[in-house]
Motif scaffolding. Structure first.
Motif, PDB file in Angstrom:
ATOM      1  N   TYR A 100       0.814  -1.212   0.000  1.00 53.96           N
ATOM      2  CA  TYR A 100       0.000   0.000   0.000  1.00 53.96           C
ATOM      3  C   TYR A 100       0.848   1.261   0.000  1.00 53.96           C
ATOM      4  CZ  TYR A 100      -4.453  -2.276   0.640  1.00 53.96           C
ATOM      5  OH  TYR A 100      -5.590  -3.010   0.461  1.00 53.96           O
ATOM      6  N   ASN A 101       2.095   1.129  -0.286  1.00 54.05           N
ATOM      7  CA  ASN A 101       3.009   2.269  -0.287  1.00 54.05           C
ATOM      8  C   ASN A 101       2.944   3.040   1.030  1.00 54.05           C
ATOM      9  OD1 ASN A 101       3.599   1.640  -2.938  1.00 54.05           O
ATOM     10  ND2 ASN A 101       1.893   2.908  -3.668  1.00 54.05           N
ATOM     11  N   GLY A 102       2.811   2.323   2.115  1.00 59.98           N
ATOM     12  CA  GLY A 102       2.840   2.980   3.416  1.00 59.98           C
ATOM     13  C   GLY A 102       1.608   3.793   3.726  1.00 59.98           C
ATOM     14  N   ARG A 103       0.476   3.454   3.079  1.00 55.98           N
ATOM     15  CA  ARG A 103      -0.733   4.189   3.432  1.00 55.98           C
ATOM     16  C   ARG A 103      -1.283   3.756   4.779  1.00 55.98           C
ATOM     17  NH1 ARG A 103      -5.286   3.506  -0.569  1.00 55.98           N
ATOM     18  NH2 ARG A 103      -6.500   4.286   1.170  1.00 55.98           N
ATOM     19  N   TYR A 104      -0.885   2.583   5.214  1.00 60.29           N
ATOM     20  CA  TYR A 104      -1.430   2.071   6.463  1.00 60.29           C
ATOM     21  C   TYR A 104      -0.333   1.855   7.486  1.00 60.29           C
ATOM     22  CZ  TYR A 104      -5.622   1.335   3.805  1.00 60.29           C
ATOM     23  OH  TYR A 104      -6.732   1.537   3.047  1.00 60.29           O
ATOM     24  N   ILE A 257      -3.774  -3.421  14.945  1.00 59.56           N
ATOM     25  CA  ILE A 257      -4.530  -2.171  14.772  1.00 59.56           C
ATOM     26  C   ILE A 257      -4.049  -1.531  13.481  1.00 59.56           C
ATOM     27  CG2 ILE A 257      -5.092   0.057  15.766  1.00 59.56           C
ATOM     28  CD1 ILE A 257      -4.226  -1.071  18.444  1.00 59.56           C
ATOM     29  N   ILE A 258      -4.968  -1.208  12.586  1.00 55.82           N
ATOM     30  CA  ILE A 258      -4.595  -0.608  11.311  1.00 55.82           C
ATOM     31  C   ILE A 258      -5.045   0.842  11.294  1.00 55.82           C
ATOM     32  CG2 ILE A 258      -4.884  -0.721   8.827  1.00 55.82           C
ATOM     33  CD1 ILE A 258      -5.391  -3.571   9.030  1.00 55.82           C
ATOM     34  N   GLU A 259      -4.098   1.722  11.008  1.00 62.45           N
ATOM     35  CA  GLU A 259      -4.435   3.138  10.921  1.00 62.45           C
ATOM     36  C   GLU A 259      -4.282   3.565   9.477  1.00 62.45           C
ATOM     37  OE1 GLU A 259      -2.075   5.596  13.407  1.00 62.45           O
ATOM     38  OE2 GLU A 259      -3.076   7.437  12.770  1.00 62.45           O
ATOM     39  N   ASN A 260      -5.349   4.104   8.900  1.00 64.07           N
ATOM     40  CA  ASN A 260      -5.298   4.616   7.539  1.00 64.07           C
ATOM     41  C   ASN A 260      -4.777   6.042   7.595  1.00 64.07           C
ATOM     42  OD1 ASN A 260      -5.711   5.480   4.969  1.00 64.07           O
ATOM     43  ND2 ASN A 260      -7.820   4.720   4.826  1.00 64.07           N
ATOM     44  N   LEU A 261      -3.560   6.260   7.093  1.00 62.77           N
ATOM     45  CA  LEU A 261      -2.950   7.578   7.231  1.00 62.77           C
ATOM     46  C   LEU A 261      -3.663   8.619   6.373  1.00 62.77           C
ATOM     47  CD1 LEU A 261       0.768   6.462   7.296  1.00 62.77           C
ATOM     48  CD2 LEU A 261      -0.656   7.097   9.212  1.00 62.77           C
ATOM     49  N   ASP A 262      -4.458   8.161   5.404  1.00 64.46           N
ATOM     50  CA  ASP A 262      -5.176   9.105   4.551  1.00 64.46           C
ATOM     51  C   ASP A 262      -6.587   9.406   5.048  1.00 64.46           C
ATOM     52  OD1 ASP A 262      -2.997   9.085   3.019  1.00 64.46           O
ATOM     53  OD2 ASP A 262      -3.779   7.717   1.500  1.00 64.46           O
ATOM     54  N   ALA A 263      -6.979   8.796   6.181  1.00 63.35           N
ATOM     55  CA  ALA A 263      -8.376   8.904   6.608  1.00 63.35           C
ATOM     56  C   ALA A 263      -8.802  10.354   6.761  1.00 63.35           C
ATOM     57  CB  ALA A 263      -8.573   8.156   7.917  1.00 63.35           C
TER      58      ALA A 263
END
Lengths: 275, 168
Positions: A100-104, A257-263
């Motif tokens: 995911y190219n570091g999106r998560y 725990i998954i954090e979506n950095l684009d959220a």
């Protein structure tokens, strides 16, 4: 005036009862609406601490199964490395952060309290604000989804389990892109329901259900479960599908725990500020 | 009097912890859990301050709510049974209660079972109706109430018999 005071003194027990009863009803109603149960929850310093020390002891009884689950996951990840991502057809590859190219951002957490018998179930995990955990992050295991974080304290967080009548998660069929909502009807802890799937969708028994890409919480393609059976709604437009989750919700220990950095960005885009 | 207070405090703490760590996780037949923490309310000394008693019951319920993430469900049920206790005591024990010298250890077994049963069913009915909070699921509520009540009643009787310090 004298009479009012006398009345209060004479009926102080009943009045206290009524007062406390309404306080508790208010707390109950508040806890029924999503994101509002701030005060009474198990993710505070006091209850979290007690659950943590209790789970430190009870962990030992569960070591064997948990080890087997971790070995199984290692096995999957190893074959992923050796065979290259393309040849892996299980959706586990989608969880891998590198694709995911570091999106998560992913971090591990341990379940210290797990409920699955009432109609509104929550889990408590041992990561909180000081580890960078905030509300609305996704929680999964190596097998599938667990829920969404709905409350945090300094060291602990509370997870709204998929076995909660308040939970609604965007989900889809793996084979096609028909989306619906994952809900729970509180009947059995081994079955969740996928509603609002269009009647044109090619549903078969044994199909895989995965998370949809429409929410900013879960990445697309995280496995949820298998189709057990399905019926057409009374209206005749949509299917309601019984889904058997991959996760044994009654036996959870290690979670991610998954954090979506684009959220944040997605949310801003979807809710533009009205001038 | 002093030893009575200490006794009550210990009972309060032990019952809340036992409920949170053991009885909430029994999950008999996938979904039946007992709630024997209400023994604190059932066995609270009769000739005590009623206002204090209702307040303590509220705290008891609130602590169990904290541990089981249920809003104010247990608190509401506990306050109600604490408030409804005197008439039920009168119904179950009759004259003995009128004279204000009731000791739960010395009462008739049958009377005690009836007393426990009424309060337990009331408590569980309130818990489950508030928790499900949906009138169309009334069957689910009644089913849960029935199974849990039987389970709680058995546990309450066992615990109260095991820990009673009756002089022989």
């Amino acid at each position: 005036m004298q009479q009012i005071i006398n009345f209060v003194i004479r009926n102080k027990t009943s009045l206290l009862f009524l007062l406390l009863f309404f306080v508790s009803i208010a707390l109950t109603i508040q806890s029924h609406s999503y994101h509002k149960s701030k005060f009474i929850n198990s993710a505070n310093f006091f209850t979290g601490g007690i659950y943590e020390s209790a789970s430190n002891v009870s962990n030992y009884f569960d070591l064997k199964t948990q080890n087997e689950i971790l070995v199984e996951e290692n096995n999957k990840l190893r074959s992923l490395i050796l065979n290259g991502i393309d040849s892996m057809d299980t959706s586990i590859s989608k969880i891998d952060s590198t694709s995911y190219n570091g999106r998560y951002k992913i971090q591990t957490a341990k379940v210290i309290n797990n409920n699955y018998t009432s109609s509104k179930n929550y889990l408590t995990i041992n990561k909180g604000e000081k580890h960078g955990v905030t509300e609305d992050l996704a929680v999964i295991t190596s097998k599938g989804i667990v829920g969404i974080i709905d409350n945090t304290s300094n060291g602990y967080a509370r997870v709204l389990s998929i076995l909660n009548t308040k939970s609604r998660i965007n989900a889809q069929l793996q084979s096609s892109n028909h989306i619906g909502s994952l809900v729970w009807n509180a009947k059995s802890s081994a079955m969740v329901q996928l509603t609002d799937i269009s009647k044109f969708a090619p549903v078969k028994q044994g199909d895989t259900i995965v998370t949809g890409g429409q929410s900013s919480i879960f990445p697309q393609g995280i496995p949820i479960g298998l189709v057990e059976d399905f019926i057409l709604d009374i209206s005749g437009d949509t299917y309601t599908i019984n889904v058997k989750p991959f996760n044994d919700m009654t036996n959870l220990s290690h979670t991610y725990i998954i954090e979506n950095l684009d959220a944040q960005e997605i949310k801003q885009l979807e809710n533009p500020v009205n001038e | 009097m002093n030893s009575l207070n200490i006794n009550s405090i210990i009972r309060f703490v032990v019952l809340v912890l036992a409920q949170a760590l053991i009885f909430n996780h029994i999950n008999f037949m996938d979904s039946v859990n007992p709630y024997p923490y209400i023994l604190f309310i059932l066995l609270f000394p009769v000739n005590n301050n009623r206002t204090l008693f209702i307040f303590l019951s509220f705290m008891l319920g609130l602590f169990v709510d904290l541990f089981s993430d249920s809003g104010g469900v247990h608190a509401a049920a506990c306050v109600t049974i604490a408030f409804a206790r005197p008439p039920i005591l009168k119904f179950a024990f009759g004259m003995v209660y009128e004279h204000q010298n009731i000791k739960f250890n010395n009462t008739e077994f049958g009377n005690r079972v009836i007393y426990f049963l009424i309060l337990i069913i009331l408590h569980h009915l309130i818990i489950f109706s508030l928790e499900v909070f949906n009138i169309s699921n009334i069957l689910l509520v009644l089913k849960k109430t029935l199974f849990s009540s039987v389970f709680t009643l058995i546990l309450c009787i066992l615990i109260s018999v095991l820990f009673s310090n009756r002089q022989r």
